[in-house]
Write an enzyme that holds these catalytic residues in place. Structure first.
Site, short mmCIF file in Angstrom:
data_model
loop_
_atom_site.label_atom_id
_atom_site.label_comp_id
_atom_site.label_asym_id
_atom_site.label_seq_id
_atom_site.Cartn_x
_atom_site.Cartn_y
_atom_site.Cartn_z
N GLY A 1 17.06 36.69 -45.14
CA GLY A 1 16.56 37.80 -45.97
C GLY A 1 17.42 37.99 -47.20
O GLY A 1 18.64 38.03 -47.10
N ARG B 1 13.66 31.12 -44.33
CA ARG B 1 14.01 31.12 -42.90
C ARG B 1 13.36 29.85 -42.35
O ARG B 1 12.17 29.85 -42.06
CB ARG B 1 13.48 32.37 -42.21
CG ARG B 1 14.17 33.65 -42.68
CD ARG B 1 13.66 34.86 -41.92
NE ARG B 1 14.39 36.07 -42.30
CZ ARG B 1 13.82 37.17 -42.78
NH1 ARG B 1 12.52 37.22 -42.94
NH2 ARG B 1 14.55 38.23 -43.09
N ASP C 1 23.33 36.57 -39.67
CA ASP C 1 23.84 35.83 -38.51
C ASP C 1 22.94 34.67 -38.08
O ASP C 1 23.44 33.67 -37.53
CB ASP C 1 24.20 36.75 -37.34
CG ASP C 1 23.16 37.82 -37.09
OD1 ASP C 1 22.08 37.74 -37.69
OD2 ASP C 1 23.44 38.72 -36.27
N THR D 1 23.16 41.31 -45.74
CA THR D 1 21.89 41.84 -45.22
C THR D 1 21.88 43.35 -45.41
O THR D 1 22.90 44.01 -45.13
CB THR D 1 21.65 41.54 -43.73
OG1 THR D 1 20.58 42.37 -43.25
CG2 THR D 1 22.88 41.78 -42.86
N ASP E 1 20.61 45.37 -43.59
CA ASP E 1 20.64 46.04 -42.28
C ASP E 1 22.06 46.47 -41.87
O ASP E 1 22.21 47.35 -41.01
CB ASP E 1 20.07 45.11 -41.20
CG ASP E 1 18.66 44.66 -41.52
OD1 ASP E 1 18.02 45.30 -42.37
OD2 ASP E 1 18.20 43.67 -40.92
N ASP F 1 24.17 44.95 -39.99
CA ASP F 1 24.20 44.83 -38.53
C ASP F 1 24.89 43.56 -38.05
O ASP F 1 24.59 43.07 -36.96
CB ASP F 1 22.78 44.90 -37.96
CG ASP F 1 21.93 43.73 -38.43
OD1 ASP F 1 22.35 43.00 -39.35
OD2 ASP F 1 20.83 43.55 -37.87
N ARG G 1 15.69 46.69 -39.16
CA ARG G 1 15.38 46.10 -37.84
C ARG G 1 15.80 47.06 -36.73
O ARG G 1 15.41 48.21 -36.77
CB ARG G 1 16.07 44.74 -37.64
CG ARG G 1 15.47 43.65 -38.47
CD ARG G 1 16.04 42.30 -38.08
NE ARG G 1 15.85 41.34 -39.15
CZ ARG G 1 14.76 40.62 -39.32
NH1 ARG G 1 13.77 40.71 -38.49
NH2 ARG G 1 14.66 39.78 -40.35
O1 F6P Z 1 16.83 41.78 -42.26
C1 F6P Z 1 16.44 42.33 -43.47
C2 F6P Z 1 15.06 42.93 -43.37
O2 F6P Z 1 14.72 43.48 -44.64
C3 F6P Z 1 14.86 43.97 -42.26
O3 F6P Z 1 15.39 45.23 -42.60
C4 F6P Z 1 13.37 43.95 -42.10
O4 F6P Z 1 12.98 44.37 -40.82
C5 F6P Z 1 13.05 42.50 -42.32
O5 F6P Z 1 14.11 41.93 -43.06
C6 F6P Z 1 11.76 42.25 -43.05
O6 F6P Z 1 11.55 40.89 -43.04
P1 F6P Z 1 10.50 40.17 -43.99
O7 F6P Z 1 11.07 40.17 -45.38
O8 F6P Z 1 10.39 38.81 -43.42
O9 F6P Z 1 9.24 40.97 -43.92
#
Ligand code: F6P
Length: 314
Positions: free
Chosen positions: A5, A66, A97, A120, A122, A124, A166
């Site tokens: 992300g 990813r 991670d 990130t 998050d 986390d 998340r």
């Molecule tokens: O891990 C970063 C994040 O923005 C989270 O907060 C969220 O749940 C997720 O990625 C969203 O993922 P995507 O961009 O694949 O929709």
């Protein structure tokens, strides 16, 4: 390379890593599109035209991904051969991670050392108090909540604002405190809707004209809390899911400075012989941790933050 992300602070981290690596006598390269770029050989010398003018930009100009293919040994072997072709002996990866675990597998397969820079929104990742992108995300949320407050007050409404993160409630708790929310629900803290209702009714009787609630996406409570607020308080209630707006925006000063420090620590670690380490910022000090320590440890949110925001869950 940047991976996983995107987060504000990735671009200044790339720029600082390139500048500092060059200063240390290395020839830095950049990988476009993260793990996918390793597999597809999108690897270029980090010339000035690629990395200048990027420091202030949000997201990642290198691109990210990813990649599921990277889980397969055959694709990792292709990635290794691509690195060999251009003579790359060490990697710096700015990401989360999942990316660090992928690079650790790559290290086990082919012995290419890497240094991870946590990034990130998050916040986390176990072992570090700070991940790049968090401060910028918090400021994006603050800007949105300020706007919502204007309309909430104008119409005497209850608003629930859902933040990302998340399973981690860090963004929600920090935003609730920083923006004076009345309610905050996060996965880490049990909540009691009856006592929240009682508290909010008293506030309303005392003249409070609007209500703000912040809910972490990990609770899955956004819509329920909004409906409940409307019913329990007899107010018009609305839900705002902030979504990916939280991931964008020009990196704040804090993210730019932290990006620089993380990048320098990553390169210094590689020069000192680190093999598969993640740079961490713990109790105000930069250091590094083996990926195994990070992967095997569950991230725990700061106890003071939990304590401070607990009053908003009851
Ligand atoms: O891990 C970063 C994040 O923005 C989270 O907060 C969220 O749940 C997720 O990625 C969203 O993922 P995507 O961009 O694949 O929709």
């Amino acid at each position: 390379m940047t991976s996983g992300g995107d987060a504000a602070g990735m671009n200044p981290a790339v720029k600082s890593a390139v500048d500092y690596a060059r200063k240390c006598g290395m020839t830095p390269y950049v990988v476009e599109w993260g793990l996918r770029g390793l597999i597809e050989g999108l690897i270029h010398e980090a010339t000035d035209d690629r990395i200048s003018g990027i420091l202030h930009r949000g997201g990642t100009v290198l691109g990210s991904s990813r990649s599921k293919r990277f889980f397969e040994h055959s694709f990792r072997k292709v990635a290794y051969e691509n690195l060999q072709k251009v003579g790359i002996s060490k990697l710096v990866v700015v990401g989360g991670d999942g990316s660090f675990n992928a690079l650790n597998q790559f290290y086990s397969d082919f012995g290419v050392p890497f240094a991870g820079i946590p990034a990130t929104i998050d916040n986390d990742i176990a072992g570090t108090d700070y991940c790049l992108g968090v401060d910028t995300a918090l400021n994006m949320i603050r800007q949105s909540v300020d706007s919502i407050r204007d309309t909430a007050a104008s119409f005497s409404r209850a608003f629930v604002i859902e933040t990302m993160g998340r399973d981690c409630g860090y963004l929600a708790m920090t935003s609730a405190l920083a923006n004076g929310a009345d309610v905050c629900l996060v996965p880490e803290v049990p909540y009691d809707l009856d006592s929240i209702a009682e508290r909010l009714r008293v506030n309303k009787e005392n003249g409070q004209r609007y209500v703000l609630g912040v809910v972490a996406e990990g609770t899955g409570m956004g819509e329920t809390l909004t409906r409940w607020m409307g019913d329990a308080l007899g107010m018009d209630a609305r839900l705002t899911v902030l979504g990916h707006v939280q991931r964008g925006g020009s990196p704040t000063v804090y993210d730019r400075i932290m990006a620089h420090k993380f990048a320098v620590a990553a390169i210094d670690g590689l020069i000192a012989g680190d093999q598969s380490q993640v740079v961490v910022f713990k109790d105000g000090v930069f250091g590094s941790k083996a990926i195994s320590e990070i992967a095997d440890t569950k991230h725990v949110v700061d106890a003071d933050l939990l304590k401070l925001s607990a009053d908003l869950s009851s």
